[in-house]
Structure formats: structure tokens, C-alpha cells
Motif scaffolding. Structure first.
Motif, mmCIF file in Angstrom:
data_model
loop_
_atom_site.group_PDB
_atom_site.id
_atom_site.type_symbol
_atom_site.label_atom_id
_atom_site.label_comp_id
_atom_site.label_asym_id
_atom_site.label_seq_id
_atom_site.Cartn_x
_atom_site.Cartn_y
_atom_site.Cartn_z
ATOM 1 N N LEU A 263 15.492 -58.434 32.427
ATOM 2 C CA LEU A 263 15.107 -59.415 31.412
ATOM 3 C C LEU A 263 16.341 -60.220 31.021
ATOM 4 O O LEU A 263 17.274 -59.692 30.414
ATOM 5 N N GLY A 264 16.352 -61.500 31.400
ATOM 6 C CA GLY A 264 17.448 -62.372 31.033
ATOM 7 C C GLY A 264 17.164 -63.122 29.745
ATOM 8 O O GLY A 264 16.132 -62.915 29.088
ATOM 9 N N GLU A 265 18.089 -64.003 29.391
ATOM 10 C CA GLU A 265 17.915 -64.783 28.172
ATOM 11 C C GLU A 265 16.842 -65.846 28.324
ATOM 12 O O GLU A 265 16.222 -66.247 27.346
ATOM 13 N N ARG A 266 16.605 -66.312 29.560
ATOM 14 C CA ARG A 266 15.618 -67.367 29.799
ATOM 15 C C ARG A 266 14.714 -67.089 30.993
ATOM 16 O O ARG A 266 13.829 -67.867 31.269
ATOM 17 N N ASN A 267 14.962 -65.994 31.724
ATOM 18 C CA ASN A 267 14.197 -65.717 32.933
ATOM 19 C C ASN A 267 13.927 -64.233 33.043
ATOM 20 O O ASN A 267 14.656 -63.390 32.499
ATOM 21 N N LEU A 268 12.858 -63.909 33.781
ATOM 22 C CA LEU A 268 12.498 -62.538 34.122
ATOM 23 C C LEU A 268 12.626 -62.390 35.635
ATOM 24 O O LEU A 268 12.042 -63.167 36.400
ATOM 25 N N MET A 280 10.605 -64.397 40.354
ATOM 26 C CA MET A 280 11.308 -64.747 39.124
ATOM 27 C C MET A 280 10.364 -65.569 38.263
ATOM 28 O O MET A 280 9.647 -66.441 38.774
ATOM 29 N N LYS A 281 10.354 -65.292 36.987
ATOM 30 C CA LYS A 281 9.494 -65.992 36.029
ATOM 31 C C LYS A 281 10.367 -66.688 34.996
ATOM 32 O O LYS A 281 11.150 -66.040 34.293
ATOM 33 N N LYS A 282 10.267 -68.017 34.910
ATOM 34 C CA LYS A 282 11.012 -68.765 33.894
ATOM 35 C C LYS A 282 10.263 -68.696 32.581
ATOM 36 O O LYS A 282 9.075 -69.033 32.500
ATOM 37 N N LEU A 283 10.954 -68.258 31.531
ATOM 38 C CA LEU A 283 10.350 -68.062 30.222
ATOM 39 C C LEU A 283 10.546 -69.305 29.360
ATOM 40 O O LEU A 283 11.609 -69.923 29.395
ATOM 41 N N GLU A 284 9.549 -69.633 28.577
ATOM 42 C CA GLU A 284 9.606 -70.794 27.688
ATOM 43 C C GLU A 284 9.842 -70.370 26.241
ATOM 44 O O GLU A 284 9.483 -71.088 25.318
ATOM 45 N N PHE A 285 10.433 -69.202 26.072
ATOM 46 C CA PHE A 285 10.703 -68.683 24.732
ATOM 47 C C PHE A 285 11.912 -67.767 24.832
ATOM 48 O O PHE A 285 12.421 -67.487 25.925
ATOM 49 N N ASN A 307 8.802 -61.425 22.099
ATOM 50 C CA ASN A 307 9.691 -62.580 21.940
ATOM 51 C C ASN A 307 9.930 -62.846 20.464
ATOM 52 O O ASN A 307 9.388 -62.177 19.581
ATOM 53 N N HIS A 308 10.758 -63.882 20.218
ATOM 54 C CA HIS A 308 11.169 -64.198 18.848
ATOM 55 C C HIS A 308 10.170 -65.087 18.127
ATOM 56 O O HIS A 308 10.459 -65.529 17.007
ATOM 57 N N THR A 309 9.026 -65.351 18.726
ATOM 58 C CA THR A 309 7.948 -66.063 18.037
ATOM 59 C C THR A 309 6.845 -65.111 17.608
ATOM 60 O O THR A 309 5.702 -65.523 17.426
ATOM 61 N N ASN A 310 7.186 -63.810 17.468
ATOM 62 C CA ASN A 310 6.252 -62.774 17.007
ATOM 63 C C ASN A 310 5.055 -62.617 17.939
ATOM 64 O O ASN A 310 3.932 -62.396 17.483
#
Length: 798
Positions: A263-268, A280-285, A307-310
């Protein structure tokens, strides 16, 4: 209410003021009940260890007490908790607790109660290891292929992997190129350890490779020979992530036998055991935690991701299958089986909110009420709309003016720009008070500042207002008795009859007054009884600036109130250039001293490191040789380094004061020059930007070279006597690299020439064609759209 929501099954609030992280939560049958049901183990940074066995519909205070099996206060902060087979010759599960400097393994057992108090649980220490290095995290597994029990691996803050086989310490190895610790995981399929280094890449080390590598008794210098034998530690494979990893997990399900999740800061990321990427999955949060778990579909893996959006998201590989709303941001997530609920999602927050939930929906029973149908009176609606628009415009103007008045009344010395957000209703007011103080043991160069106020109008439109304020002179000086003899004198003339100073300064009497600055300097103002002349005198040339400025401003205000429209003030000269150059030379000498101190410090530092290397070589030699007074030389060099550092720091403070005084002297020179030649405000602004291109010195760029470049350009452009030289300067696109000059002779010569040409009719303007006409043969040198090499090229703030 959201339709998709994590349905609360059981929850608890763990203490007050405690902190938790992703390693503080684990689940398992820690008491070896034999039923296969999990318990929740939670440790906190405050040293509290709690074990829960949740039950349905027991979230009240009484229910939480019934569900809590054990609560123990440990002496040290708890970094991580794990449940595994950590005791040799035993198939039972034990609890491993990692502290910053200690690893403890406990057995948890329960005893059936005979009264209404229920079962009694206790925790007994089996063994512990005191750590020589501060721990960061740990992992466990069947290291080396040994079955029947688990070994532990702890990663320290300085990059050492420490291996423990039950109650004995095995060995330790330092990771190569280590800077900061990252997540750590064990892959039992390949018997290797995975971590993410500071180079932002995933690294894999086989247990066999770690076992035969060089022994890590202490941090080794790669440039020095190794004391013990062994192979140099190198990773078996690496994978560049390009970002820092938050967590790392290796699932152990049979159908996911070759999956490594990062688990990266912006990608999985999902990799195979050999380091090849699966997907690889690019995360939008911004993710906070994750957990892979078994999927019902062969060849795929389910994934819980917070994530940080609850939000709690469920992925099947890269496909989003479910999204549930939480009431907090989880830092750790696990899946547990309880007697009344299989596959419960256990989440923990940073402040200790523990929740057991399941995926479900909350249907909304709200229905939109019916609206009575009626015909609209368009004329009435239009009249009401105009009335509301007029009210909004008036309220916006009133509120804006009020906010600007409030901001203009606020004072702050050390910060010139203040960003303020005020939320006020229509007709209301907000008062913001500040304290003004003197920053330094010398008068400031300026008592003015800018305030920016941002607010929203009643309609929600953002507004920004700006205002300039001036602090009173009384903040930096106090009244004093006039001085009769001084070293520096300045005379200001006016075209109006002499004015008593008591009408300009209301709290003063007579034709003379004096100001005593808090730094010690005294400035005296004398008014002539028979002429329109006013003299300002002091023993400090720079300190006269604030008084002269205050006197000129008060003259303008006084005669403006009296209705005098043709008021003029002037300075008959000569310009005090020699006095001004004293400030320039003083500032320049301190800059030269700063450079010399820097060079000496560099030389002594090189010498200090060379002596250290020589001593280290002597100490590591198997046959020690005499030190030959190297220790004495090391102490003497260290004393020289400390003395030079203290002198450099003292010189830096003096340089800051010298630059403030140079700014004051420059402001005074610009004011006198504008009064001497009657410069317009625009011309005065150009002159001030030329002589003050910097608000502070930097090691890369100083005032002397910046000012010399700006003055030289003015002399070649708008103040040039030759049309050819002026046209040539317009065609230039660059200049020499600026650096500390040898001396100030060139700068002082150019400033003198600048004042001379202004006195002979030269006018400052950015439009150079206003003075002379550019010949046609050089007009083509500056193509349309090119930058004309003007003063703003030397002054970023112009």
C-alpha cells in the motif's frame, strides 16, 4: 444518510488521551479456548494492553465491561502486538508485545468463575528480551523452514534486523543503504523478508542470505575493513515503487500463493514472489490502512482498504466491489470470527475508537413532501428580487468597509503581511487585536506594513481587501531633552510660514524637541523662528530616518487640514553621501568577515575530520601504536571550531543589524534626493527599488552587488547621456553573474554618478524612449515580446 454504511455491531472507546497506530491491533484465539473464536488485542502508546471478546448488542458501558477480558498497564509504550506460537515445545498461542527497548512474550489464560463475576483472565510473562537498539516494528514466521513454532524478527530504528528464536537471540544484520525504517513482512513461501527502503523501493532478503552475511555487532563504516568474516548483504531482488509505502502484507491463502501487496501513498501494488508485478491500482484518495483476505473466487484476492475520507472500500484485485461509510478514519483493520458473527470487520482509530462492523445498508425512509401548486406572480417576484439585490449590495459595501477599518487598525511589527479570515453577519463587526513589539536592539527600518483581509459576502462570494498601516513613532522612542552639539545635520525647507512644533506634535511645546530611541541614539528637531527651515540632527546618521519621515508626513497632514494646496517641501543639499557610504562600508566589511569565518570553519572542519580518521585507524589497529599527540591536536582543533562558530554567530547578528541600519540610511538618502530634485512618486519608487533591491541579504546574493547592477543599468538606460549606449542597453538580454565584490569603490562611484545625473536633469523612468530616441539601426535588436532589460530584472519585488 448514505445508503452504503458499515453497520455497527459492537464498539468501544479505549481510554482518554491515548494514541494508537496500525501495529497496535491484532486478533486471534489468544487464550487458546479451542473454539476457534477470535479475541481482540489492543495496545496503546501509553502502555495499556486490553483484550476483548465482543458480543452482540453490548455496546453500552455494562456491555463493554462484560466484553473486556483483561486490561493491564505495562511500563513502556506498546509499538506492536502479535499472536503466534512463540514458545518452544508448545503448540499453544502466545502474545508477543513489542516495546521500544524490550520484547515480551506472555501467556493468556482464563479460569471459570463460580460466582456472578464470571471468568477470570490473567496474563503471565513467559520470557522477555532487552533490546540494545530502539525498535520500530516486527514480523514473525517459520524462519528457515522450521515448523511447529514461530520465530520473531525486529527492525530497529537504525536499520538492524534482530532475530529471536523463542527465548534466545540468534543474530542481527544491518540493512544496506539504510536511512529510515519501513514496513516489514515475512514471506513463508520463499523464506524471505520484505521491506521498503528509503530509496522508495521494495527489497527482498532471503533468510539464508541474512544468516551467512556479515555479523552486525555494530554499525560498520563501508570504507573501513570488516572485523569478521561473512558475505556482504545484498537484496535478492528489488522493485522500484517511486513512493513511500504505508503497509506491506503477504497473504497465506492457497489460491493467492504468489501475491505480495504493498500500500503506497497513491497506489496499490501486487507483486509475485519473484518481484514481478501482477497489477497496480492508482488510488484517487489518501489511504490509511489495508488488509488482504480470502476471496470466494479462485485466482483473486479481496482487499479491505480504509482512507482519510472515512470510507472502507472492498476490492477484488483492482475492481471495487463495495464502499461503506465510517464515522472515523481507521489506522488498522482486521477480519475476525466471533461466536455470533463470522467475518466481522475490526477497525481501530488513532484516538482509540474500536469498532466491529459488517457490510450492510441503511435504507432511507424520508419522502419528499408534496408542494402546493400555485401560480407565480412574476411582477411581485421581480420586485422582490430587485429589493434583495439592492440589500445585498449595500450590505456587502458596509461589511467590506467595516472589515477594512478593523484591519487598518491592527498593528504588527515583525510581520508585514497578515492574512485574516473573518466571518461576520450583515451589520456585525469583528475586532482583532495585536501586540506590537520591537524585534531587536536597534530601531527598525520601517514602521509601515500591509494587511490583507479575506472574507465571504452574504451571497458566498469571496472578497479580499488590502490596507497599509503605520505604527506610531512612540513605539520605538521616548521624549528627551534636545542635544546642542551633534555630528550629523539635515535641513528641510518649506514654502509656508514657520510653524510651531507644538501644532505638529501635539504633546510637545516650543520650537525644539528630541526623541530618545530605545537603542540609545537621540534625534533633535529644531524649528527656525524667522524662516521656514527645520533642522534634524543626531550623532547617528541612520537613526534620523524615522524622525525625518515622521516630520515630512506631519507637515503634509497639517497643511492639508489647513487647506493649503501649493505646499512644497525641499532639501537644499548637499547630499550626505559620505555619511551614507559609512553605512555601506560597515555592512560590506561584516559580509567579508562572514565569508572569512565560513572559509576558516570549512578548513578547521576538514582538519578535524582528518584527525578523527587517523585516531580511528589507531584505535582499530590490532597492534596499537602511540597516539603521537593526536588527541591533543583533536582537542585544540575542536576548541578552534567552537570559537570560530561563536564568532561567526556574533558576526551574523551584527550583519543583520548593519543591514537594517543600511536600509534606514538608504530610505533617508532616497527621501532627501526626492526633496532635492522634486521627484514624482513614480520616480521615487523607481529610485527606492534601485537602491533597495533586496529586503535581506542571503549567502548567494547580497545588497552590494544587487544595488550596483541596478544602478549601472539606470546609468546605461534612462540616465545615459549617449543615445547609442541607451539603445544598446535595451537590446541586452542578460548580465554578469552577481557575486561579492572586492570592495565598494565601484558601487560608491556609481551611486555618486547617479545622484549627479539626476541633479543635472536626468529623470527616472522605465520607458527609456521618453528621454532619448532609439536609432533605427538598433531597434531590430529587441524583437517584439522580448524583455527590455529594466530595473525589475534586478529587483524581483519591483
Amino acid at each position: 444518510m448514505s445508503l452504503f454504511k458499515a453497520r455497527d455491531w459492537w464498539s468501544a472507546a479505549l481510554g482518554e488521551g491515548e494514541e494508537f497506530d496500525q501495529g497496535c491491533l491484532c486478533v486471534g484465539d489468544v487464550d487458546n479456548s479451542g473454539t476457534g473464536h477470535d479475541k481482540i488485542v489492543v495496545g496503546s502508546y501509553m502502555g495499556m494492553l486490553r483484550i476483548f471478546s465482543p458480543h452482540a448488542n453490548k455496546s453500552s458501558e455494562t456491555g463493554i465491561a462484560d466484553a473486556q477480558l483483561l486490561e493491564v498497564q505495562l511500563q513502556n509504550a506498546i509499538i506492536q502486538v502479535e499472536v503466534g506460537k512463540f514458545v518452544s515445545c508448545s503448540e499453544l498461542l502466545h502474545l508477543a508485545v513489542l516495546h521500544p527497548r524490550k520484547l515480551s512474550v506472555y501467556s493468556v489464560s482464563g479460569t471459570a468463575g463460580n460466582v456472578e463475576h464470571g471468568d477470570q483472565y490473567q496474563m503471565k510473562l513467559v520470557y522477555e528480551h532487552n533490546l540494545q537498539r530502539t525498535a520500530c516494528n516486527m514480523t514473525y514466521g517459520t524462519f528457515g523452514g522450521v515448523t511447529g513454532h514461530h520465530s520473531l524478527c525486529i527492525q530497529s530504528m537504525d536499520g538492524m534486523l534482530m532475530f529471536f528464536e523463542q527465548d534466545s537471540y540468534s543474530f542481527g544484520r544491518f540493512l544496506p543503504g539504510f536511512l529510515l525504517p519501513g514496513p516489514l513482512a515475512y514471506n513463508s513461501r520463499t523464506d524471505s523478508f520484505l521491506t521498503v527502503s528509503s530509496a522508495r523501493q521494495l527489497e527482498s532478503y532471503k533468510y539464508e542470505t541474512l544468516a551467512v552475511a556479515t555479523e552486525a555487532e555494530s554499525r560498520q563504516d563501508p570504507d573501513l575493513p570488516l572485523k569478521t568474516g561473512g558475505k556482504r548483504l545484498m537484496p535478492d531482488w528489488t522493485f522500484v515503487l517511486g513512493e513511500q509505502a504505508l503497509d506491506l502484507c503477504v497473504p497465506s491463502f492457497s489460491h493467492s500463493s504468489s501475491s505480495i501487496f504493498i500500500l503506497g501513498e497513491r497506489n496499490l501494488y501486487c507483486l509475485r514472489d519473484n518481484g514481478q508485478i501482477r497489477f497496480m491500482k492508482k488510488l484517487e484518495f489518501n489511504p490509511s490502512c489495508f488488509l488482504p483476505y480470502a476471496s470466494v473466487t479462485d485466482g483473486t484476492t479481496n482487499l479491505l482498504l480504509g482512507n482519510h475520507t472515512n470510507m472502507l472500500l472492498v476490492y477484488q484485485d483492482v475492481t471495487l466491489k463495495w464502499a461503506a461509510q465510517l464515522s472515523f478514519v481507521p489506522v488498522a483493520v482486521r477480519v475476525a470470527n466471533f461466536p455470533e458473527l463470522k467475518g466481522a470487520v475490526v477497525t481501530l482509530t488513532a484516538d482509540g475508537h474500536l469498532l466491529c462492523s459488517y457490510m450492510g445498508t441503511d435504507p432511507s425512509f424520508f419522502s419528499t413532501p408534496k408542494v402546493d401548486a400555485r401560480e407565480a406572480d412574476y411582477e411581485q417576484v421581480d420586485a422582490e428580487m430587485k429589493k434583495l439585490q439592492k440589500f445585498i449590495r449595500e450590505a456587502t459595501r458596509t461589511q467590506g468597509r467595516r472589515l477594512l477599518e478593523i484591519a487598518a487598525s491592527c498593528c504588527l511589527v515583525s510581520v508585514l503581511t497578515y492574512i485574516c479570515s473573518l466571518s461576520s453577519g450583515v451589520g456585525s463587526s469583528t475586532v482583532v487585536a495585536f501586540s506590537a513589539f520591537l524585534n531587536g536592539r536597534y530601531p527598525p527600518a520601517d514602521l509601515t506594513g500591509d494587511i490583507t483581509v479575506s472574507y465571504s459576502s452574504p451571497t458566498g462570494v469571496p472578497r479580499v481587501l488590502q490596507s497599509r498601516f503605520s505604527l506610531p513613532l512612540a513605539l520605538v522612542c521616548v521624549p528627551s531633552s534636545p542635544a546642542k552639539t551633534t555630528n550629523f545635520k539635515i535641513t528641510v525647507d518649506t514654502n509656508q510660514p514657520p510653524v510651531d512644533l507644538s501644532s505638529i506634535f501635539r504633546d510637545k511645546d516650543g520650537n525644539s524637541l528630541a526623541f530618545q530611541f530605545l537603542s540609545g541614539a537621540k534625534v533633535t528637531v529644531l524649528a527656525s523662528k524667522t524662516s521656514q527651515r527645520y533642522r534634524i540632527q543626531s550623532d547617528s546618521f541612520e537613526d534620523m530616518w524615522l524622525v525625518v519621515k515622521e516630520l515630512v508626513q506631519r507637515f503634509d497632514q497639517h497643511f492639508s487640514k489647513m487647506g493649503v494646496k501649493d505646499f512644497k517641501k525641499s532639501f537644499s543639499g548637499p547630499l550626505p553621501l559620505q555619511e551614507y557610504f559609512l553605512s555601506v562600508d560597515h555592512h560590506f566589511q561584516l559580509r567579508v568577515s562572514a565569508q572569512q569565518y565560513q572559509d576558516l570553519l570549512s578548513e578547521r572542519a576538514v582538519q578535524f575530520r582528518a584527525i578523527q580518521r587517523r585516531l580511528l585507524t589507531r584505535f582499530k589497529d590490532k597492534t596499537p601504536a602511540p597516539l603521537q599527540n593526536l588527541d591533543t591536536l583533536l582537542d585544540a582543533t575542536y576548541s578552534q571550531v567552537m570559537a570560530l562558530a561563536e564568532a561567526a554567530e556574533e558576526n551574523r547578528a551584527l550583519l543583520e543589524e548593519a543591514f537594517v541600519r543600511l536600509r534606514s540610511a538608504t530610505h533617508l538618502l532616497v527621501l532627501l534626493l526626492s526633496l532635492w530634485q522634486g521627484l514624482t512618486p513614480d520616480q521615487t519608487a523607481i529610485l527606492e527599488a534601485t537602491l533597495l533591491p533586496l529586503l535581506q541579504d542571503t549567502p548567494q546574493l547580497g545588497w552590494e552587488e544587487s544595488c550596483d547592477a541596478a544602478v549601472s543599468h539606470l546609468l546605461r538606460s534612462c540616465l545615459s547621456r549617449s543615445p547609442k549606449d541607451q539603445a544598446t542597453s535595451l537590446a541586452q538580454t542578460g548580465g554578469p553573474v552577481l557575486g561579492l565584490p572586492r570592495d565598494t569603490a565601484r558601487l560608491k562611484k556609481h551611486i555618486t554618478l547617479l545622484c549627479d545625473r539626476i541633479s543635472k536633469g536626468g529623470r527616472l523612468t522605465l520607458a527609456s524612449e521618453a528621454n532619448v530616441q532609439v536609432p533605427a539601426q538598433v531597434q531590430n535588436l529587441a524583437a517584439p515580446g522580448d524583455c527590455l532589460y529594466c530595473c525589475c530584472c534586478f529587483n524581483p519585488s519591483f
